[in-house]
Design a protein around this motif. Structure first.
Motif, PDB file in Angstrom:
ATOM      1  N   GLU A 199     -23.001  42.062 -14.048  1.00 17.83           N
ATOM      2  CA  GLU A 199     -21.857  42.308 -13.185  1.00 17.83           C
ATOM      3  C   GLU A 199     -20.556  41.902 -13.849  1.00 17.83           C
ATOM      4  OE1 GLU A 199     -22.198  40.696  -9.274  1.00 17.83           O
ATOM      5  OE2 GLU A 199     -20.233  41.436  -8.641  1.00 17.83           O
ATOM      6  N   ALA A 200     -19.570  42.805 -13.760  1.00 17.40           N
ATOM      7  CA  ALA A 200     -18.223  42.522 -14.252  1.00 17.40           C
ATOM      8  C   ALA A 200     -17.325  42.274 -13.047  1.00 17.40           C
ATOM      9  CB  ALA A 200     -17.693  43.701 -15.068  1.00 17.40           C
TER      10      ALA A 200
ATOM     11  N   LEU B 109     -20.306  47.761  -6.000  1.00 17.86           N
ATOM     12  CA  LEU B 109     -21.024  48.150  -4.796  1.00 17.86           C
ATOM     13  C   LEU B 109     -22.514  47.910  -5.009  1.00 17.86           C
ATOM     14  CD1 LEU B 109     -20.907  49.533  -2.000  1.00 17.86           C
ATOM     15  CD2 LEU B 109     -21.198  51.708  -3.181  1.00 17.86           C
ATOM     16  N   MET B 110     -23.053  48.477  -6.071  1.00 16.16           N
ATOM     17  CA  MET B 110     -24.457  48.243  -6.384  1.00 16.16           C
ATOM     18  C   MET B 110     -24.789  48.705  -7.787  1.00 16.16           C
ATOM     19  SD  MET B 110     -25.930  51.119  -3.746  1.00 16.16           S
ATOM     20  CE  MET B 110     -27.623  50.575  -3.849  1.00 16.16           C
ATOM     21  N   SER B 111     -25.797  48.079  -8.360  1.00 19.78           N
ATOM     22  CA  SER B 111     -26.352  48.545  -9.625  1.00 19.78           C
ATOM     23  C   SER B 111     -27.295  49.699  -9.326  1.00 19.78           C
ATOM     24  CB  SER B 111     -27.120  47.423 -10.314  1.00 19.78           C
ATOM     25  OG  SER B 111     -26.282  46.320 -10.565  1.00 19.78           O
ATOM     26  N   VAL B 112     -27.591  50.489 -10.351  1.00 21.00           N
ATOM     27  CA  VAL B 112     -28.467  51.647 -10.171  1.00 21.00           C
ATOM     28  C   VAL B 112     -29.645  51.519 -11.115  1.00 21.00           C
ATOM     29  CG1 VAL B 112     -28.597  54.152 -10.074  1.00 21.00           C
ATOM     30  CG2 VAL B 112     -26.389  53.015  -9.740  1.00 21.00           C
ATOM     31  N   TYR B 113     -30.852  51.629 -10.559  1.00 20.46           N
ATOM     32  CA  TYR B 113     -32.062  51.483 -11.351  1.00 20.46           C
ATOM     33  C   TYR B 113     -32.846  52.793 -11.344  1.00 20.46           C
ATOM     34  CZ  TYR B 113     -30.815  46.622 -10.505  1.00 20.46           C
ATOM     35  OH  TYR B 113     -30.132  45.427 -10.420  1.00 20.46           O
TER      36      TYR B 113
ATOM     37  N   GLY C  19     -19.048  33.965  -5.673  1.00 18.26           N
ATOM     38  CA  GLY C  19     -19.185  34.674  -6.929  1.00 18.26           C
ATOM     39  C   GLY C  19     -18.064  34.353  -7.882  1.00 18.26           C
ATOM     40  N   ALA C  20     -18.248  34.832  -9.095  1.00 19.36           N
ATOM     41  CA  ALA C  20     -17.253  34.581 -10.135  1.00 19.36           C
ATOM     42  C   ALA C  20     -15.918  35.204  -9.746  1.00 19.36           C
ATOM     43  CB  ALA C  20     -17.738  35.168 -11.455  1.00 19.36           C
ATOM     44  N   VAL C  21     -14.852  34.558 -10.161  1.00 19.00           N
ATOM     45  CA  VAL C  21     -13.508  35.029  -9.816  1.00 19.00           C
ATOM     46  C   VAL C  21     -12.692  35.190 -11.077  1.00 19.00           C
ATOM     47  CG1 VAL C  21     -11.396  34.517  -8.557  1.00 19.00           C
ATOM     48  CG2 VAL C  21     -13.600  33.922  -7.562  1.00 19.00           C
ATOM     49  N   VAL C  22     -11.986  36.290 -11.124  1.00 14.02           N
ATOM     50  CA  VAL C  22     -11.040  36.555 -12.203  1.00 14.02           C
ATOM     51  C   VAL C  22      -9.662  36.686 -11.577  1.00 14.02           C
ATOM     52  CG1 VAL C  22     -10.346  38.196 -13.986  1.00 14.02           C
ATOM     53  CG2 VAL C  22     -12.768  37.682 -13.637  1.00 14.02           C
ATOM     54  N   SER C  23      -8.738  35.927 -12.075  1.00 10.19           N
ATOM     55  CA  SER C  23      -7.380  35.932 -11.524  1.00 10.19           C
ATOM     56  C   SER C  23      -6.416  36.552 -12.508  1.00 10.19           C
ATOM     57  CB  SER C  23      -6.958  34.498 -11.206  1.00 10.19           C
ATOM     58  OG  SER C  23      -5.623  34.457 -10.739  1.00 10.19           O
ATOM     59  N   GLN C  24      -5.588  37.433 -12.022  1.00 11.48           N
ATOM     60  CA  GLN C  24      -4.634  38.129 -12.877  1.00 11.48           C
ATOM     61  C   GLN C  24      -3.227  37.889 -12.338  1.00 11.48           C
ATOM     62  OE1 GLN C  24      -5.843  42.157 -13.658  1.00 11.48           O
ATOM     63  NE2 GLN C  24      -3.857  42.748 -14.487  1.00 11.48           N
TER      64      GLN C  24
ATOM     65  N   PHE D 170     -23.817  51.689 -12.631  1.00 12.80           N
ATOM     66  CA  PHE D 170     -23.317  51.006 -11.449  1.00 12.80           C
ATOM     67  C   PHE D 170     -22.496  51.968 -10.604  1.00 12.80           C
ATOM     68  CE2 PHE D 170     -24.259  46.895 -13.337  1.00 12.80           C
ATOM     69  CZ  PHE D 170     -24.094  47.125 -14.685  1.00 12.80           C
ATOM     70  N   TRP D 171     -22.378  51.618  -9.341  1.00 12.90           N
ATOM     71  CA  TRP D 171     -21.361  52.210  -8.485  1.00 12.90           C
ATOM     72  C   TRP D 171     -20.387  51.100  -8.097  1.00 12.90           C
ATOM     73  CZ3 TRP D 171     -20.403  57.185  -7.721  1.00 12.90           C
ATOM     74  CH2 TRP D 171     -21.422  58.123  -7.942  1.00 12.90           C
ATOM     75  N   TYR D 172     -19.102  51.376  -8.293  1.00 15.93           N
ATOM     76  CA  TYR D 172     -18.039  50.477  -7.878  1.00 15.93           C
ATOM     77  C   TYR D 172     -17.238  51.163  -6.785  1.00 15.93           C
ATOM     78  CZ  TYR D 172     -18.410  46.879 -11.527  1.00 15.93           C
ATOM     79  OH  TYR D 172     -18.821  45.837 -12.321  1.00 15.93           O
ATOM     80  N   ARG D 173     -16.618  50.355  -5.973  1.00 14.62           N
ATOM     81  CA  ARG D 173     -15.740  50.861  -4.922  1.00 14.62           C
ATOM     82  C   ARG D 173     -14.337  50.356  -5.221  1.00 14.62           C
ATOM     83  NH1 ARG D 173     -15.850  50.424   1.510  1.00 14.62           N
ATOM     84  NH2 ARG D 173     -13.593  50.291   1.790  1.00 14.62           N
TER      85      ARG D 173
END
Lengths: 111, 114
Positions: B102-103, A47-51, B1-6, A34-37
């Motif tokens: 997705e996390a 941001l997006m998954s990578v395939y 989308g799913a929400v996580v609260s901290q 994955f790429w996260y921002r």
């Protein structure tokens, strides 16, 4: 050696530029990518998954090369709002499927 | 989308005291949650995996007696930093999944120990 490695940057680019980020991972058993921002002092956001076949989402294109254990992210027509840290993330799968983060690459888009 | 609260989003405490951080999944059940720590200009480092109804799994080098994790329900995990010291000052973030891919992350807790 870190399991997921990235060039920390910073990458300073003008608006409209194309910029590419690279990432390598050491565990050949890694399953998902994955790429996260992450904006300053905020939580990471996907941001997006990578395939393996490569995938595109608007101005963003991600590529995965399993043989070389290499992941890339290309951003075209950079916007000021793209300024952030981009995190390369891999998972090993299994029951917990935990995320392993790279150190992140800082991008600063200049007006 | 799913929400996580901290919660809390930030806390300042005196050295030697304990601080509890809560992580809630708001619209999904999470049997597994993850706790990360992030120091300035560094990436997120996984501290432990929190498992509902059982003991947490800690990463190498993380003291389980110092960072107590409790995952008593499918929507709540807590991290307690016991006897906090200035070197524990950091950004603590939890995450949970509603799908295998997705996390989602909590907003993070900025802990400052003085």
């Amino acid at each position: 050696r870190k399991e997921v490695e990235q060039d920390p940057g910073p990458f300073n680019v003008p608006e409209g530029a194309t910029v590419a980020f690279n990432c390598t991972y050491s565990n050949s058993a890694s399953q998902s990518f994955f790429w996260y921002r992450q904006d300053c002092r905020k939580e990471p956001k996907l941001l997006m998954s990578v395939y393996s076949s490569g995938n595109e989402d608007g101005r963003f294109t991600a590529q995965l090369n399993r043989a070389s254990q290499y992941i890339s992210l290309l951003i075209r027509d950079s916007k000021l709002s793209d300024s952030a840290t981009y995190l390369c993330v891999v998972t090993h799968g299994g029951a917990t499927n935990k995320l392993i983060f790279g150190t992140g690459t800082l991008l600063a888009v200049q007006p | 989308g799913a929400v996580v609260s901290q919660h809390p989003s930030w806390v300042i405490c005196k050295s030697g005291t304990s601080v509890k951080i809560e992580c809630r999944s708001l619209d999904f059940q999470a049997t597994t949650m993850f706790w990360y720590r992030q120091f300035p200009k560094q990436s997120l480092m996984l501290m432990a995996t929190s498992n509902e109804g059982s003991k947490a799994t800690y990463e190498q080098g993380v003291e389980k007696d110092k960072f107590l994790i409790n995952h008593a329900s499918l929507t709540l995990s807590t991290l307690t930093v016991t006897s906090a010291h200035p070197e524990d000052s950091s950004f603590y973030i939890c995450s949970a999944r509603d799908t295998p891919r997705e996390a989602f992350f909590g907003q993070g807790t900025r802990l400052t120990v003085v």
